[in-house]
Write an enzyme that holds these catalytic residues in place. Structure first.
Site, PDB file in Angstrom:
ATOM      1  CB  ILE A 260      21.015 -13.296 -25.782  1.00  0.00           C
ATOM      2  CG1 ILE A 260      21.249 -12.361 -24.545  1.00  0.00           C
ATOM      3  CG2 ILE A 260      22.505 -13.256 -26.407  1.00  0.00           C
ATOM      4  CD1 ILE A 260      21.042 -11.019 -25.010  1.00  0.00           C
TER       5      ILE A 260
ATOM      6  CE  LYS B  98      18.308 -18.264 -15.966  1.00  0.00           C
ATOM      7  NZ  LYS B  98      19.687 -18.220 -15.749  1.00  0.00           N
TER       8      LYS B  98
ATOM      9  N   GLY C 170      47.038 -17.049 -24.138  1.00  0.00           N
ATOM     10  CA  GLY C 170      48.178 -16.740 -23.177  1.00  0.00           C
ATOM     11  C   GLY C 170      47.765 -17.009 -21.582  1.00  0.00           C
TER      12      GLY C 170
ATOM     13  CB  ALA D 110      10.200 -19.944 -10.499  1.00  0.00           C
TER      14      ALA D 110
ATOM     15  CE1 TYR E 286      15.980 -19.652 -18.478  1.00  0.00           C
ATOM     16  CE2 TYR E 286      14.879 -17.931 -18.763  1.00  0.00           C
ATOM     17  CZ  TYR E 286      15.990 -18.502 -18.922  1.00  0.00           C
ATOM     18  OH  TYR E 286      17.002 -17.861 -19.364  1.00  0.00           O
TER      19      TYR E 286
ATOM     20  CB  SER F 228      16.523 -14.696 -17.627  1.00  0.00           C
ATOM     21  OG  SER F 228      15.582 -14.426 -18.650  1.00  0.00           O
TER      22      SER F 228
ATOM     23  N   GLY G 122      29.085 -23.301 -17.282  1.00  0.00           N
ATOM     24  CA  GLY G 122      28.249 -23.175 -18.577  1.00  0.00           C
ATOM     25  C   GLY G 122      28.947 -22.428 -19.789  1.00  0.00           C
ATOM     26  CB  ALA G 123      32.259 -21.616 -20.416  1.00  0.00           C
ATOM     27  CB  SER G 124      30.499 -26.042 -23.865  1.00  0.00           C
ATOM     28  OG  SER G 124      29.430 -26.151 -23.115  1.00  0.00           O
TER      29      SER G 124
HETATM   30  P1  NAP Z   1      23.086 -22.170 -24.354  1.00  0.00           P
HETATM   31  O1  NAP Z   1      23.707 -21.639 -25.518  1.00  0.00           O
HETATM   32  O2  NAP Z   1      21.990 -23.271 -24.301  1.00  0.00           O
HETATM   33  O3  NAP Z   1      24.375 -22.624 -23.363  1.00  0.00           O
HETATM   34  C1  NAP Z   1      24.113 -23.393 -22.222  1.00  0.00           C
HETATM   35  C2  NAP Z   1      25.327 -23.679 -21.560  1.00  0.00           C
HETATM   36  O4  NAP Z   1      25.306 -24.106 -20.230  1.00  0.00           O
HETATM   37  C3  NAP Z   1      26.007 -24.615 -22.555  1.00  0.00           C
HETATM   38  O5  NAP Z   1      27.552 -24.421 -22.070  1.00  0.00           O
HETATM   39  C4  NAP Z   1      25.792 -25.911 -21.606  1.00  0.00           C
HETATM   40  O6  NAP Z   1      26.859 -27.046 -21.581  1.00  0.00           O
HETATM   41  C5  NAP Z   1      25.762 -25.232 -20.071  1.00  0.00           C
HETATM   42  N1  NAP Z   1      24.922 -25.975 -19.097  1.00  0.00           N
HETATM   43  C6  NAP Z   1      23.478 -26.347 -19.253  1.00  0.00           C
HETATM   44  N2  NAP Z   1      23.216 -27.139 -18.215  1.00  0.00           N
HETATM   45  C7  NAP Z   1      24.348 -27.280 -17.364  1.00  0.00           C
HETATM   46  C8  NAP Z   1      24.533 -28.122 -16.101  1.00  0.00           C
HETATM   47  N3  NAP Z   1      23.418 -28.853 -15.565  1.00  0.00           N
HETATM   48  N4  NAP Z   1      25.785 -28.062 -15.876  1.00  0.00           N
HETATM   49  C9  NAP Z   1      26.834 -27.367 -16.539  1.00  0.00           C
HETATM   50  N5  NAP Z   1      26.639 -26.777 -17.627  1.00  0.00           N
HETATM   51  C10 NAP Z   1      25.496 -26.742 -18.053  1.00  0.00           C
HETATM   52  O7  NAP Z   1      22.388 -21.133 -23.351  1.00  0.00           O
HETATM   53  P2  NAP Z   1      22.603 -19.557 -23.318  1.00  0.00           P
HETATM   54  O8  NAP Z   1      21.614 -18.836 -24.286  1.00  0.00           O
HETATM   55  O9  NAP Z   1      24.149 -19.368 -23.584  1.00  0.00           O
HETATM   56  O10 NAP Z   1      22.361 -19.090 -21.641  1.00  0.00           O
HETATM   57  C11 NAP Z   1      23.201 -18.957 -20.785  1.00  0.00           C
HETATM   58  C12 NAP Z   1      22.557 -18.281 -19.559  1.00  0.00           C
HETATM   59  O11 NAP Z   1      21.970 -17.280 -19.835  1.00  0.00           O
HETATM   60  C13 NAP Z   1      21.475 -19.296 -19.055  1.00  0.00           C
HETATM   61  O12 NAP Z   1      21.678 -19.412 -17.503  1.00  0.00           O
HETATM   62  C14 NAP Z   1      20.337 -18.744 -19.407  1.00  0.00           C
HETATM   63  O13 NAP Z   1      19.160 -18.973 -18.850  1.00  0.00           O
HETATM   64  C15 NAP Z   1      20.706 -17.424 -19.568  1.00  0.00           C
HETATM   65  N6  NAP Z   1      19.808 -16.200 -20.495  1.00  0.00           N
HETATM   66  C16 NAP Z   1      20.100 -16.558 -21.748  1.00  0.00           C
HETATM   67  C17 NAP Z   1      19.218 -15.712 -22.510  1.00  0.00           C
HETATM   68  C18 NAP Z   1      19.085 -15.964 -24.146  1.00  0.00           C
HETATM   69  O14 NAP Z   1      18.393 -15.463 -24.714  1.00  0.00           O
HETATM   70  N7  NAP Z   1      19.852 -16.508 -24.727  1.00  0.00           N
HETATM   71  C19 NAP Z   1      18.479 -14.745 -22.114  1.00  0.00           C
HETATM   72  C20 NAP Z   1      18.447 -14.399 -20.737  1.00  0.00           C
HETATM   73  C21 NAP Z   1      19.203 -15.296 -19.857  1.00  0.00           C
HETATM   74  P3  NAP Z   1      26.659 -27.992 -22.779  1.00  0.00           P
HETATM   75  O15 NAP Z   1      27.062 -27.492 -24.040  1.00  0.00           O
HETATM   76  O16 NAP Z   1      27.542 -29.190 -22.377  1.00  0.00           O
HETATM   77  O17 NAP Z   1      25.491 -28.611 -22.860  1.00  0.00           O
END
Ligand code: NAP
Length: 247
Positions: free
Chosen positions: A188, A159, A55, A157, A155, A142, A13-15
Site C-alpha cells: 500500500i 502480523k 462535524g 511473526a 514483522y 499484513s 496509529g492514525a497520524s
Molecule cells: P505508516 O504510514 O508508517 O504510519 C504508521 C502510523 O502508526 C503512524 O501514524 C505512526 O505514528 C503510528 N505508530 C507507529 N508506531 C506507533 C506506536 N508505537 N504507537 C502509536 N502509534 C504508532 O504505516 P502504514 O503503512 O499506514 O501502516 C499502517 C498499518 O498497516 C501497520 O500496522 C502496517 O504494518 C500495516 N500494513 C501496511 C502495509 C503497507 O504496505 N503500507 C501493508 C500491510 C500492512 P507517527 O506518525 O506519530 O509516527
C-alpha cells in the site's frame, strides 16, 4: 451523514498512512473519532482539524501503543464521548533485515508495537463491549503475516500473531455479540512503503497482477465494510487486500 452519528470509533496509529485514511473514512461515515499517534504531532493536528471540520467529535492523543497503561488511559478518556463501538488497530512499524543479522532491538521493537499494541487495545476495549453486548475490533495485519516475506521475520511473526489474536478473541467474545476481524493488506502506498528501494519496488510490482500498489483509502473502504451492518455476520476473518499478490 449516516446511522453512525454519535457512535465512537477508536483508531490507533492514525497520524499517517492507513490509520489516517481509516479515521477520515469513519468520520465521513459519521463516527466520532478518538485516534492516537506516536510522534508526528503536526500530522495529528492536521488530521484533528480536518475531522472536526466534518462535524464529528475528535480526541487526538499521543500514545505509544506498546505502553499498556497509556493505552488504558487513552481508552478511558475516549469513553467521555460514550461507549466505544469500534476499535481499529493500525499502529505498526517495520525493521526489516536478514534474520542472520537481526538485532534483538529490531525484533523487540516490532513485537512491542505490532503485537503487544493490538493486545493492549483489545484488552482495554473488550470489557465495556462485553457489558453492552456489542462492538467490533478490526486489526490491520499484513500479507506478510499470512504468507511470510523474506527479510521480515520479525514483522511477519508480529502480523501472524495478530491473526492468531484476532481468531482467539473472536471465539472468546462472539457470544457477547462482539466481532473481531483482521485486514491483511499487501503493498500500500504510504510512508512505510516509500522507504523501499526502486529495485525492491519493481520486484514487488512484478508480482502484483493488478500492476500497482494499493491506496490507504482502499484499505479504509474494507475497514468501513467490516464496520457496516453488511458485515454483521463476519467475524474471525482475515480479509486480504493486495491486488492479487498472493495468487
Ligand atoms: P505508516 O504510514 O508508517 O504510519 C504508521 C502510523 O502508526 C503512524 O501514524 C505512526 O505514528 C503510528 N505508530 C507507529 N508506531 C506507533 C506506536 N508505537 N504507537 C502509536 N502509534 C504508532 O504505516 P502504514 O503503512 O499506514 O501502516 C499502517 C498499518 O498497516 C501497520 O500496522 C502496517 O504494518 C500495516 N500494513 C501496511 C502495509 C503497507 O504496505 N503500507 C501493508 C500491510 C500492512 P507517527 O506518525 O506519530 O509516527
Amino acid at each position: 451523514m449516516t446511522d453512525n452519528n454519535g457512535r465512537v470509533a477508536l483508531v490507533s496509529g492514525a497520524s499517517r498512512g492507513i490509520g489516517r485514511a481509516v479515521a477520515q473514512r469513519l468520520a465521513a461515515d459519521g463516527f466520532d473519532i478518538s485516534f492516537c499517534y506516536r510522534s508526528d504531532e503536526k500530522a495529528a493536528d492536521e488530521l484533528e482539524k480536518e475531522l472536526v471540520g466534518l462535524g464529528v467529535r475528535v480526541l487526538a492523543r499521543r500514545v505509544d501503543v506498546s505502553d499498556s497503561e497509556a493505552v488504558r488511559s487513552w481508552v478511558g478518556d475516549t469513553e467521555q464521548f460514550g461507549p466505544i463501538e469500534l476499535a481499529v488497530t493500525s499502529a505498526g512499524i517495520t525493521r526489516d533485515g536478514p534474520l542472520v543479522k537481526m538485532p534483538d532491538q529490531d525484533w523487540r521493537a516490532v513485537m512491542d508495537t505490532n503485537l503487544d499494541g493490538v493486545f493492549h487495545v483489545g484488552r482495554s476495549v473488550v470489557f465495556p463491549m462485553m457489558k453492552r453486548r456489542r462492538g467490533s475490533v478490526i486489526a490491520i495485519s499484513s500479507v506478510s503475516g499470512v504468507y511470510g516475506l523474506a527479510t521480515q521475520t520479525n514483522y511477519s511473526a508480529s502480523k501472524a500473531g495478530v491473526i492468531g489474536f484476532v481468531k482467539a478473541m473472536a471465539k472468546e467474545v462472539g457470544r457477547y455479540g462482539i466481532k473481531v476481524n483482521a485486514v491483511a493488506p499487501g503493498m500500500i502506498e504510504t510512508d512505510m512503503t516509500e522507504a523501499l528501494t526502486a529495485q525492491a519496488r519493481a520486484k514487488l510490482l512484478a508480482g502484483i497482477p493488478l500492476g500497482r500498489f494499493g491506496t490507504a483509502a482502499e484499505v479504509a473502504d474494507m475497514v468501513a465494510y467490516l464496520a457496516s451492518p453488511g458485515a454483521a455476520y463476519v467475524t474471525g476473518s482475515v480479509l486480504e487486500i493486495h491486488g492479487g499478490i498472493s495468487i
